[in-house]
Design a protein around this motif. Structure first.
Motif, PDB file in Angstrom:
ATOM      1  N   LEU A 108       0.821  -1.221   0.000  1.00 63.06           N
ATOM      2  CA  LEU A 108       0.000   0.000   0.000  1.00 63.06           C
ATOM      3  C   LEU A 108       0.855   1.271   0.000  1.00 63.06           C
ATOM      4  O   LEU A 108       0.437   2.313   0.496  1.00 63.06           O
ATOM      5  CB  LEU A 108      -0.962  -0.008   1.206  1.00 63.06           C
ATOM      6  N   GLY A 109       2.067   1.142  -0.529  1.00 65.52           N
ATOM      7  CA  GLY A 109       2.957   2.297  -0.625  1.00 65.52           C
ATOM      8  C   GLY A 109       3.686   2.628   0.669  1.00 65.52           C
ATOM      9  O   GLY A 109       4.392   3.632   0.751  1.00 65.52           O
ATOM     10  N   LYS A 110       3.525   1.756   1.673  1.00 65.18           N
ATOM     11  CA  LYS A 110       4.102   2.062   2.994  1.00 65.18           C
ATOM     12  C   LYS A 110       5.567   1.649   3.119  1.00 65.18           C
ATOM     13  O   LYS A 110       6.018   0.690   2.494  1.00 65.18           O
ATOM     14  CB  LYS A 110       3.292   1.365   4.089  1.00 65.18           C
ATOM     15  N   ASN A 111       6.280   2.392   3.988  1.00 63.02           N
ATOM     16  CA  ASN A 111       7.692   2.091   4.268  1.00 63.02           C
ATOM     17  C   ASN A 111       7.843   1.179   5.481  1.00 63.02           C
ATOM     18  O   ASN A 111       6.989   1.157   6.362  1.00 63.02           O
ATOM     19  CB  ASN A 111       8.456   3.379   4.556  1.00 63.02           C
ATOM     20  N   VAL A 128      12.538   2.633   3.903  1.00 63.90           N
ATOM     21  CA  VAL A 128      12.448   2.104   2.539  1.00 63.90           C
ATOM     22  C   VAL A 128      11.161   1.292   2.444  1.00 63.90           C
ATOM     23  O   VAL A 128      10.704   0.708   3.437  1.00 63.90           O
ATOM     24  CB  VAL A 128      13.683   1.217   2.214  1.00 63.90           C
ATOM     25  N   ARG A 129      10.560   1.270   1.254  1.00 61.44           N
ATOM     26  CA  ARG A 129       9.309   0.540   1.036  1.00 61.44           C
ATOM     27  C   ARG A 129       9.374  -0.904   1.543  1.00 61.44           C
ATOM     28  O   ARG A 129      10.418  -1.554   1.483  1.00 61.44           O
ATOM     29  CB  ARG A 129       8.982   0.545  -0.457  1.00 61.44           C
ATOM     30  N   ILE A 130       8.233  -1.403   2.042  1.00 67.68           N
ATOM     31  CA  ILE A 130       8.182  -2.778   2.571  1.00 67.68           C
ATOM     32  C   ILE A 130       8.510  -3.774   1.455  1.00 67.68           C
ATOM     33  O   ILE A 130       9.425  -4.593   1.591  1.00 67.68           O
ATOM     34  CB  ILE A 130       6.798  -3.083   3.181  1.00 67.68           C
ATOM     35  N   PHE A 131       7.762  -3.707   0.342  1.00 73.32           N
ATOM     36  CA  PHE A 131       8.017  -4.595  -0.805  1.00 73.32           C
ATOM     37  C   PHE A 131       8.433  -3.814  -2.055  1.00 73.32           C
ATOM     38  O   PHE A 131       9.171  -4.332  -2.877  1.00 73.32           O
ATOM     39  CB  PHE A 131       6.766  -5.413  -1.150  1.00 73.32           C
ATOM     40  N   GLY A 132       7.891  -2.616  -2.221  1.00 72.80           N
ATOM     41  CA  GLY A 132       8.235  -1.801  -3.388  1.00 72.80           C
ATOM     42  C   GLY A 132       7.211  -1.899  -4.505  1.00 72.80           C
ATOM     43  O   GLY A 132       6.249  -2.665  -4.430  1.00 72.80           O
ATOM     44  N   ASP A 133       7.456  -1.120  -5.559  1.00 69.27           N
ATOM     45  CA  ASP A 133       6.505  -0.994  -6.671  1.00 69.27           C
ATOM     46  C   ASP A 133       6.310  -2.286  -7.463  1.00 69.27           C
ATOM     47  O   ASP A 133       5.329  -2.428  -8.190  1.00 69.27           O
ATOM     48  CB  ASP A 133       7.000   0.087  -7.656  1.00 69.27           C
ATOM     49  N   ASP A 172       7.957 -14.884  -3.284  1.00 71.75           N
ATOM     50  CA  ASP A 172       8.321 -13.783  -4.176  1.00 71.75           C
ATOM     51  C   ASP A 172       8.311 -12.462  -3.398  1.00 71.75           C
ATOM     52  O   ASP A 172       9.250 -11.654  -3.498  1.00 71.75           O
ATOM     53  CB  ASP A 172       7.300 -13.769  -5.322  1.00 71.75           C
ATOM     54  N   ALA A 173       7.258 -12.256  -2.599  1.00 69.69           N
ATOM     55  CA  ALA A 173       7.173 -11.029  -1.792  1.00 69.69           C
ATOM     56  C   ALA A 173       8.250 -11.029  -0.704  1.00 69.69           C
ATOM     57  O   ALA A 173       8.860  -9.989  -0.424  1.00 69.69           O
ATOM     58  CB  ALA A 173       5.779 -10.897  -1.170  1.00 69.69           C
ATOM     59  N   ALA A 174       8.494 -12.192  -0.108  1.00 68.60           N
ATOM     60  CA  ALA A 174       9.538 -12.289   0.925  1.00 68.60           C
ATOM     61  C   ALA A 174      10.899 -11.925   0.329  1.00 68.60           C
ATOM     62  O   ALA A 174      11.703 -11.232   0.969  1.00 68.60           O
ATOM     63  CB  ALA A 174       9.567 -13.700   1.522  1.00 68.60           C
ATOM     64  N   LYS A 228      15.261  -7.920  -0.364  1.00 68.86           N
ATOM     65  CA  LYS A 228      15.972  -7.014  -1.275  1.00 68.86           C
ATOM     66  C   LYS A 228      15.883  -5.561  -0.807  1.00 68.86           C
ATOM     67  O   LYS A 228      16.869  -4.836  -0.819  1.00 68.86           O
ATOM     68  CB  LYS A 228      15.395  -7.131  -2.703  1.00 68.86           C
ATOM     69  N   ARG A 229      14.674  -5.142  -0.382  1.00 67.36           N
ATOM     70  CA  ARG A 229      14.497  -3.753   0.063  1.00 67.36           C
ATOM     71  C   ARG A 229      15.325  -3.479   1.318  1.00 67.36           C
ATOM     72  O   ARG A 229      15.914  -2.414   1.461  1.00 67.36           O
ATOM     73  CB  ARG A 229      13.019  -3.433   0.339  1.00 67.36           C
ATOM     74  N   ARG A 230      15.377  -4.460   2.230  1.00 62.04           N
ATOM     75  CA  ARG A 230      16.173  -4.259   3.457  1.00 62.04           C
ATOM     76  C   ARG A 230      17.663  -4.147   3.117  1.00 62.04           C
ATOM     77  O   ARG A 230      18.418  -3.480   3.818  1.00 62.04           O
ATOM     78  CB  ARG A 230      15.970  -5.412   4.462  1.00 62.04           C
ATOM     79  N   LEU A 231      18.071  -4.832   2.029  1.00 61.95           N
ATOM     80  CA  LEU A 231      19.473  -4.764   1.593  1.00 61.95           C
ATOM     81  C   LEU A 231      19.694  -3.591   0.645  1.00 61.95           C
ATOM     82  O   LEU A 231      20.770  -3.451   0.065  1.00 61.95           O
ATOM     83  CB  LEU A 231      19.867  -6.075   0.893  1.00 61.95           C
TER      84      LEU A 231
END
Ligand code: CTP
Ligand code: MG
Length: 172
Positions: free
Chosen positions: A33-36, A41-46, A97-99, A104-107
């Motif tokens: 939902l666009g949240k960080n 940084v975004r949780i999962f991203g676009d 896939d989401a995990a 990736k976002r955390r890195l």
């Protein structure tokens, strides 16, 4: 028979379909939902959308149901488990896939940038989710090893093709 390539490919097909369909049908609201996350940084991203997630699960299940109809209980112990198994493979795929995107976002790896988890996390989660329902021969080391190698090679090949045909911006 302990190692049958055709059977293994049919077994994993719902996961492959679930993984591929969001590229075509994804869009709309983001899964996060666009949240960080708390690192800003975004949780999962676009790259992860709700419609992509649901379309992947539904498409994978449909393929699993068709396989169950024609080949009842060669992968799972009953028709019921075959359908539950298709759901487990498809849901596990989209979850993994989401995990992978979460990691990736955390890195601080941007969406679309290639990372080893792109190929491995969806398969790992699909297998873990389906394991309680599947027949033991599918979980022999040779079968698992084959599935990981096949997935790695196919993922790179199909993404290169998707890029060539303009479905993906980058060839991975
Ligand atoms: N997609 C989607 N919803 C999902 C998964 C995928 O809409 N749950 C779509 C997105 O358009 C995404 C494309 O499929 O860009 C390719 O998926 P993938 O390679 O998994 O995403 P990336 O854009 O590479 O992002 P990330 O780095 O987070 O994996
Ligand atoms: Mg990607």
């Amino acid at each position: 028979m302990t190692f049958d390539i055709i059977q293994l490919i049919l077994f994993i097909l719902p996961a492959y379909v679930a993984n591929a369909v969001p590229v075509l049908l994804g869009g709309g609201a983001y899964l996060d939902l666009g949240k960080n996350w708390n690192d800003g940084v975004r949780i999962f991203g676009d790259g992860k959308t709700i419609r992509g997630f649901i379309s992947g699960v539904v498409a994978g299940m449909l393929v699993g149901i068709v396989i169950a109809f024609y080949l009842p209980s060669i992968f799972f112990s009953s028709m019921r488990n075959q359908i539950l198994g298709a759901f487990a493979l498809s849901f596990g795929t989209m979850f993994g896939d989401a995990a992978g995107s979460f990691v990736k976002r955390r890195l601080k790896i941007e969406p679309g940038k290639q990372f080893i988890l792109d190929q491995l996390s969806f398969l790992a989660f699909a297998l873990v989710f389906a394991a309680p329902l599947s027949l033991p021969y599918l979980f022999e080391p040779l079968s698992i090893g084959f599935l990981f190698v096949l997935t790695y090679v196919l993922h790179i090949g199909t993404n290169a093709l998707a890029n060539k045909f303009g479905l993906k911006k980058v060839p991975w």
